[in-house]
Design a protein around this motif. Structure first.
Motif, PDB file in Angstrom:
ATOM      1  N   GLY A  10      -7.218   6.214  -1.102  1.00 48.13           N
ATOM      2  CA  GLY A  10      -8.341   5.873  -0.615  1.00 48.13           C
ATOM      3  C   GLY A  10      -8.308   4.313  -0.086  1.00 48.13           C
ATOM      4  N   SER A  11      -9.438   3.760   0.170  1.00 49.76           N
ATOM      5  CA  SER A  11      -9.734   2.307   0.516  1.00 49.76           C
ATOM      6  C   SER A  11     -10.396   1.527  -0.597  1.00 49.76           C
ATOM      7  CB  SER A  11     -10.491   2.530   1.853  1.00 49.76           C
ATOM      8  OG  SER A  11     -10.711   1.231   2.364  1.00 49.76           O
ATOM      9  N   ILE A  12      -9.713   0.343  -0.704  1.00 47.72           N
ATOM     10  CA  ILE A  12     -10.221  -0.609  -1.421  1.00 47.72           C
ATOM     11  C   ILE A  12     -10.146  -1.955  -0.767  1.00 47.72           C
ATOM     12  CG2 ILE A  12      -8.096  -1.044  -3.033  1.00 47.72           C
ATOM     13  CD1 ILE A  12     -10.036  -1.511  -5.313  1.00 47.72           C
ATOM     14  N   GLU A  13     -11.203  -3.003  -1.071  1.00 49.78           N
ATOM     15  CA  GLU A  13     -11.041  -4.098  -0.237  1.00 49.78           C
ATOM     16  C   GLU A  13     -11.896  -5.289  -1.110  1.00 49.78           C
ATOM     17  OE1 GLU A  13     -14.911  -4.640   2.417  1.00 49.78           O
ATOM     18  OE2 GLU A  13     -13.317  -3.306   3.112  1.00 49.78           O
ATOM     19  N   ARG A  14     -11.328  -6.465  -0.890  1.00 54.26           N
ATOM     20  CA  ARG A  14     -12.020  -7.645  -1.653  1.00 54.26           C
ATOM     21  C   ARG A  14     -12.101  -8.900  -0.942  1.00 54.26           C
ATOM     22  NH1 ARG A  14      -8.841 -11.120  -6.623  1.00 54.26           N
ATOM     23  NH2 ARG A  14     -10.330 -12.557  -6.330  1.00 54.26           N
ATOM     24  N   PRO A  15     -13.096  -9.604  -0.908  1.00 49.47           N
ATOM     25  CA  PRO A  15     -13.313 -10.776  -0.391  1.00 49.47           C
ATOM     26  C   PRO A  15     -12.800 -11.781  -0.997  1.00 49.47           C
ATOM     27  CG  PRO A  15     -15.295 -10.159  -1.203  1.00 49.47           C
ATOM     28  CD  PRO A  15     -14.402  -9.279  -1.561  1.00 49.47           C
ATOM     29  N   PHE A  16     -12.135 -12.866  -0.004  1.00 46.54           N
ATOM     30  CA  PHE A  16     -11.371 -13.993  -0.815  1.00 46.54           C
ATOM     31  C   PHE A  16     -12.339 -15.327  -0.068  1.00 46.54           C
ATOM     32  CE2 PHE A  16      -8.448 -10.996  -1.384  1.00 46.54           C
ATOM     33  CZ  PHE A  16      -7.917 -11.014  -3.077  1.00 46.54           C
ATOM     34  N   ALA A  17     -12.338 -16.450  -0.858  1.00 40.88           N
ATOM     35  CA  ALA A  17     -12.606 -17.504  -0.342  1.00 40.88           C
ATOM     36  C   ALA A  17     -11.703 -18.156   0.800  1.00 40.88           C
ATOM     37  CB  ALA A  17     -13.211 -18.779  -1.300  1.00 40.88           C
ATOM     38  N   GLY A  18     -12.079 -18.909   1.720  1.00 43.86           N
ATOM     39  CA  GLY A  18     -11.155 -19.211   2.595  1.00 43.86           C
ATOM     40  C   GLY A  18     -10.408 -20.561   2.450  1.00 43.86           C
ATOM     41  N   LEU A  19      -9.625 -20.645   1.078  1.00 45.09           N
ATOM     42  CA  LEU A  19      -8.949 -21.765   0.516  1.00 45.09           C
ATOM     43  C   LEU A  19      -7.374 -21.372   0.221  1.00 45.09           C
ATOM     44  CD1 LEU A  19     -11.582 -22.227  -2.036  1.00 45.09           C
ATOM     45  CD2 LEU A  19     -11.396 -23.656  -0.093  1.00 45.09           C
ATOM     46  N   PRO A  20      -6.785 -22.411   0.648  1.00 39.91           N
ATOM     47  CA  PRO A  20      -5.043 -22.202   0.462  1.00 39.91           C
ATOM     48  C   PRO A  20      -4.914 -21.584  -1.014  1.00 39.91           C
ATOM     49  CG  PRO A  20      -5.462 -24.337   1.832  1.00 39.91           C
ATOM     50  CD  PRO A  20      -7.016 -23.588   1.134  1.00 39.91           C
ATOM     51  N   THR A  21      -5.806 -21.957  -2.155  1.00 39.56           N
ATOM     52  CA  THR A  21      -5.433 -21.689  -3.292  1.00 39.56           C
ATOM     53  C   THR A  21      -5.612 -20.315  -3.603  1.00 39.56           C
ATOM     54  OG1 THR A  21      -7.709 -22.228  -4.047  1.00 39.56           O
ATOM     55  CG2 THR A  21      -5.785 -24.014  -4.138  1.00 39.56           C
ATOM     56  N   MET A  22      -5.964 -19.673  -2.752  1.00 42.70           N
ATOM     57  CA  MET A  22      -6.339 -18.039  -2.945  1.00 42.70           C
ATOM     58  C   MET A  22      -5.074 -17.457  -2.633  1.00 42.70           C
ATOM     59  SD  MET A  22      -9.638 -17.297  -3.910  1.00 42.70           S
ATOM     60  CE  MET A  22      -9.206 -18.798  -4.998  1.00 42.70           C
ATOM     61  N   MET A  23      -3.960 -17.989  -2.044  1.00 42.23           N
ATOM     62  CA  MET A  23      -2.833 -17.096  -1.454  1.00 42.23           C
ATOM     63  C   MET A  23      -2.255 -16.247  -2.874  1.00 42.23           C
ATOM     64  SD  MET A  23      -3.189 -17.211   1.422  1.00 42.23           S
ATOM     65  CE  MET A  23      -4.865 -17.700   1.407  1.00 42.23           C
ATOM     66  N   GLY A  24      -2.237 -17.205  -3.887  1.00 39.91           N
ATOM     67  CA  GLY A  24      -1.725 -16.220  -5.232  1.00 39.91           C
ATOM     68  C   GLY A  24      -2.432 -15.388  -5.723  1.00 39.91           C
ATOM     69  N   GLU A  25      -3.755 -15.448  -5.566  1.00 37.00           N
ATOM     70  CA  GLU A  25      -4.651 -14.308  -5.972  1.00 37.00           C
ATOM     71  C   GLU A  25      -4.560 -13.123  -4.945  1.00 37.00           C
ATOM     72  OE1 GLU A  25      -8.761 -14.986  -7.413  1.00 37.00           O
ATOM     73  OE2 GLU A  25      -8.339 -17.082  -7.830  1.00 37.00           O
ATOM     74  N   VAL A  26      -4.489 -13.409  -3.787  1.00 35.37           N
ATOM     75  CA  VAL A  26      -4.397 -12.306  -2.790  1.00 35.37           C
ATOM     76  C   VAL A  26      -2.869 -11.591  -3.197  1.00 35.37           C
ATOM     77  CG1 VAL A  26      -3.455 -11.724  -0.614  1.00 35.37           C
ATOM     78  CG2 VAL A  26      -5.296 -13.290  -0.751  1.00 35.37           C
ATOM     79  N   ARG A  27      -1.847 -12.186  -3.594  1.00 33.79           N
ATOM     80  CA  ARG A  27      -0.823 -11.629  -3.895  1.00 33.79           C
ATOM     81  C   ARG A  27      -0.885 -10.706  -5.285  1.00 33.79           C
ATOM     82  NH1 ARG A  27       4.574 -11.556  -3.000  1.00 33.79           N
ATOM     83  NH2 ARG A  27       5.859 -11.242  -4.788  1.00 33.79           N
ATOM     84  N   ALA A  28      -1.451 -11.414  -6.211  1.00 36.81           N
ATOM     85  CA  ALA A  28      -1.835 -10.764  -7.577  1.00 36.81           C
ATOM     86  C   ALA A  28      -2.666  -9.599  -7.406  1.00 36.81           C
ATOM     87  CB  ALA A  28      -2.435 -11.926  -8.346  1.00 36.81           C
ATOM     88  N   TRP A  29      -3.673  -9.665  -6.611  1.00 37.26           N
ATOM     89  CA  TRP A  29      -4.609  -8.493  -6.246  1.00 37.26           C
ATOM     90  C   TRP A  29      -3.787  -7.310  -5.685  1.00 37.26           C
ATOM     91  CZ3 TRP A  29      -6.795  -6.009  -1.795  1.00 37.26           C
ATOM     92  CH2 TRP A  29      -7.788  -5.513  -2.002  1.00 37.26           C
ATOM     93  N   VAL A  30      -2.928  -7.586  -4.648  1.00 31.81           N
ATOM     94  CA  VAL A  30      -2.507  -6.422  -4.075  1.00 31.81           C
ATOM     95  C   VAL A  30      -1.209  -5.924  -5.091  1.00 31.81           C
ATOM     96  CG1 VAL A  30      -0.719  -5.836  -2.164  1.00 31.81           C
ATOM     97  CG2 VAL A  30      -2.506  -7.169  -1.712  1.00 31.81           C
ATOM     98  N   LEU A  31      -0.623  -6.820  -5.973  1.00 28.10           N
ATOM     99  CA  LEU A  31       0.499  -6.421  -6.827  1.00 28.10           C
ATOM    100  C   LEU A  31      -0.209  -5.548  -8.021  1.00 28.10           C
ATOM    101  CD1 LEU A  31       3.055  -9.512  -6.883  1.00 28.10           C
ATOM    102  CD2 LEU A  31       3.370  -7.065  -6.007  1.00 28.10           C
ATOM    103  N   GLY A  32      -1.561  -5.813  -8.287  1.00 25.96           N
ATOM    104  CA  GLY A  32      -2.200  -5.220  -9.402  1.00 25.96           C
ATOM    105  C   GLY A  32      -2.628  -3.986  -8.896  1.00 25.96           C
ATOM    106  N   LEU A  33      -2.747  -3.655  -7.615  1.00 29.85           N
ATOM    107  CA  LEU A  33      -3.205  -2.174  -7.234  1.00 29.85           C
ATOM    108  C   LEU A  33      -2.087  -1.234  -7.121  1.00 29.85           C
ATOM    109  CD1 LEU A  33      -5.736  -3.398  -4.386  1.00 29.85           C
ATOM    110  CD2 LEU A  33      -6.220  -2.474  -6.712  1.00 29.85           C
ATOM    111  N   LEU A  34      -1.023  -1.760  -7.064  1.00 28.39           N
ATOM    112  CA  LEU A  34       0.261  -1.079  -6.901  1.00 28.39           C
ATOM    113  C   LEU A  34       0.984  -0.751  -8.113  1.00 28.39           C
ATOM    114  CD1 LEU A  34       1.247  -2.006  -3.046  1.00 28.39           C
ATOM    115  CD2 LEU A  34      -0.455  -0.164  -3.730  1.00 28.39           C
ATOM    116  N   PRO A  35       1.576   0.447  -8.417  1.00 30.85           N
ATOM    117  CA  PRO A  35       2.113   0.309  -9.569  1.00 30.85           C
ATOM    118  C   PRO A  35       3.550  -0.219  -9.597  1.00 30.85           C
ATOM    119  CG  PRO A  35       1.559   2.444  -8.971  1.00 30.85           C
ATOM    120  CD  PRO A  35       0.841   1.578  -7.815  1.00 30.85           C
ATOM    121  N   GLN A  36       4.279  -0.718 -10.714  1.00 31.28           N
ATOM    122  CA  GLN A  36       5.513  -1.419 -10.660  1.00 31.28           C
ATOM    123  C   GLN A  36       6.666  -0.798  -9.832  1.00 31.28           C
ATOM    124  OE1 GLN A  36       6.610  -4.508 -12.015  1.00 31.28           O
ATOM    125  NE2 GLN A  36       4.468  -4.946 -12.872  1.00 31.28           N
TER     126      GLN A  36
END
Length: 137
Positions: A10-36
């Protein structure tokens, strides 16, 4: 390595603040959705980070109070990653090798297909990854 755990379909999405500090959160969010052991998991996470970084540099999303959305659409054979921004300031293009400008090259090398669309609402950039052959998606 064979994938033994399936990502949710299915489809899942998440908004992020437009800040450079969010890049780690983007990566962690994607990695958290996909099994190891999910195929191409690290490729998807790296491309998400590269597209989100481009969003901050080249779109209104990188302005104060800007934001962007990361969306994953998962099927049995593909992952489609989309980054939706608030509209272009510039249109990124690959440049000669220097200290920046490698993001789109990385994205094109890792993803099976890359495309974008600009509308009145903003720009959406998609990267598609084939994670399994055969079967209906």
């Amino acid at each position: 390595m064979k994938c033994t755990a399936a990502a949710p379909s299915g489809s899942i999405e998440r908004p992020f603040a437009g800040l450079p500090t969010m890049m780690g959160e983007v990566r962690a969010w994607v990695l958290g959705l996909l099994p190891q052991d999910y195929p191409r998991r690290l490729d998807v996470a790296l491309v998400a980070t590269e597209l989100a970084t481009n969003t901050l540099i080249h779109s209104r999303s990188g302005r104060p109070d800007g934001e962007f959305t990361v969306r994953l659409v998962l099927t049995s054979t593909t992952v489609e990653l989309a980054v939706v921004d608030q509209g272009p300031l510039t249109v990124p293009a690959p440049r000669a090798a220097d200290e920046s400008g490698r993001g789109l090259r990385i994205v094109r090398e890792l993803a099976d297909d890359v495309r974008w669309e600009i509308t009145a609402e903003g720009r959406t950039t998609w990267a598609r990854f084939v994670v399994a052959s055969g079967g209906a998606s």
